[in-house]
Design an enzyme around this catalytic site. Sequence first.
Site, mmCIF file in Angstrom:
data_model
loop_
_atom_site.group_PDB
_atom_site.id
_atom_site.type_symbol
_atom_site.label_atom_id
_atom_site.label_comp_id
_atom_site.label_asym_id
_atom_site.label_seq_id
_atom_site.Cartn_x
_atom_site.Cartn_y
_atom_site.Cartn_z
ATOM 1 C CG ASP A 170 -35.887 -37.878 3.886
ATOM 2 O OD1 ASP A 170 -34.937 -37.117 4.153
ATOM 3 O OD2 ASP A 170 -36.718 -38.249 4.739
ATOM 4 C CG LEU A 206 -31.878 -31.733 7.188
ATOM 5 C CD1 LEU A 206 -31.611 -30.930 8.453
ATOM 6 C CD2 LEU A 206 -33.259 -32.365 7.268
ATOM 7 C CG ASP A 231 -37.322 -34.490 10.743
ATOM 8 O OD1 ASP A 231 -36.695 -33.975 9.799
ATOM 9 O OD2 ASP A 231 -37.588 -35.710 10.816
HETATM 10 C C1 GLA Z 1 -36.850 -37.518 7.705
HETATM 11 C C2 GLA Z 1 -37.566 -36.271 7.181
HETATM 12 C C3 GLA Z 1 -38.969 -36.206 7.761
HETATM 13 C C4 GLA Z 1 -39.733 -37.468 7.376
HETATM 14 C C5 GLA Z 1 -38.977 -38.698 7.844
HETATM 15 C C6 GLA Z 1 -39.602 -39.971 7.323
HETATM 16 O O1 GLA Z 1 -36.617 -37.450 9.076
HETATM 17 O O2 GLA Z 1 -36.832 -35.111 7.518
HETATM 18 O O3 GLA Z 1 -39.637 -35.056 7.280
HETATM 19 O O4 GLA Z 1 -39.923 -37.495 5.992
HETATM 20 O O5 GLA Z 1 -37.620 -38.673 7.410
HETATM 21 O O6 GLA Z 1 -38.910 -41.109 7.713
#
Ligand code: GLA
Length: 429
Positions: A170, A206, A231
């Site tokens: 991430d 992203l 998300d």
């Molecule tokens: C971000 C990611 C999600 C998930 C969350 C976890 O928002 O984009 O897919 O992994 O973090 O905290």
Amino acid sequence: MNLMSRVTRLGCALAFCCLALVLWGVPGTRALNNGLAMTPTMGWLHWERFMCNVNCQEEPDSCISEKLFLQMAELMVSDGWKDAGYQYLCIDDCWMAPQRDSKGRLQADSNRFPNGIRHLADFVHSKGLKLGIYADAGNKTCAGYPGSYGYYDIDAKTFADWGVDLLKFDGCYCDSVKHLADGYKQMSLALNRTGRSIVYSCEWPLYAWPFVKPNYTEIRQYCNHWRNSADIYDSWQSVRSILDWTSSNQESVVPAAGPGGWNDPDMLVIGNFGLSQDQQVTQMALWAIMAAPLFMSNDLRHISPEAKGLLQNKDVIAINQDPLGKQGYRLRKSDNFEVWERPLSNLAWAVAVVNLQDIGGPRSYTIPIASLGKGLACNPACLITQLLPVKTKLGFYEWTKSLKTQINPTGTVLLRLESASKIASKSSL
Ligand code: GLA
């Protein structure tokens, strides 16, 4: 050396340079060189359905714990998910203890993962599955657990030692775009150095988009897949906004996809609460057209036969996994209909017609056959099979004809077109 052999050598060198230049320009050739994700990765990922539930006291069956993953691993095998192609069982955020150990290594929360990740990986492997884990390029994960910044090599080595097969990395808590890019690159190199085959799932574009237009050629050299858009939630609005994002940016993102590297529109939420059956059909069909990694985020202990049938639909999975590895795109949008198409191997095409109107009943849409597959899909004719919502053989269509479809509100008709000349040459063999 005589003149002729010099000329021949020069010719060979020039031909080699030209070939190298041509290959350089072809999308799909410069992927992360780890030999993985030659077709989109398939598996299960906990985030959308189970989020950061760490309350095992109150909710022992849905908290992020060893037990949840052991149960999912059993079901992935016993209920046909593995046979359908879903191989990677993936942990998302919130698995960690709040502190690293005395040697600076990440460790699992010892109450929720009493036997540690190595034990879980061994179990998952004994079932013929693979294990995915989650970490973050920044100072903390999105949910506030220890980040990998400054620890890329240690963390890559820890994951390899545990027998991890996929890393979702991430991009929260990076303080600059440079930190973000460096973090993603360094972790990619660190994973490679471990010598273990680890699929590398990124969210680099992203987090980069608000500041710079991502360089997809570069991202593809480091990642096996990459998230571009927000998300996913368990709602039609969320699925729609991901489709809108992808089609609005298709000129940038579609050419980047190919064997070894894929655009990731996020998890499949089929089998949960927010999508109607028609909307679930739309998600499955369009994730196949987009050559998306297929990570289900649902509860395999409680899933309807309809959702299971859709997620395990062999014909649709075959489109998603088509070895040509070209991502589809939106061909046309009019009157709240969208037509998407994807080139497949053996001159076949997949076509999806989506009815985006969420008022009224089923509406009909007529497609001129000649407009499909850049005019080539059905030239001079093709065999059309409807795969979704129900499999139906529609028969041969000539180039000059039209095809009439009926589509429910927010639903999709998914078609497979086989070139008639290819069928004729196969049957004459
Ligand atoms: C971000 C990611 C999600 C998930 C969350 C976890 O928002 O984009 O897919 O992994 O973090 O905290």
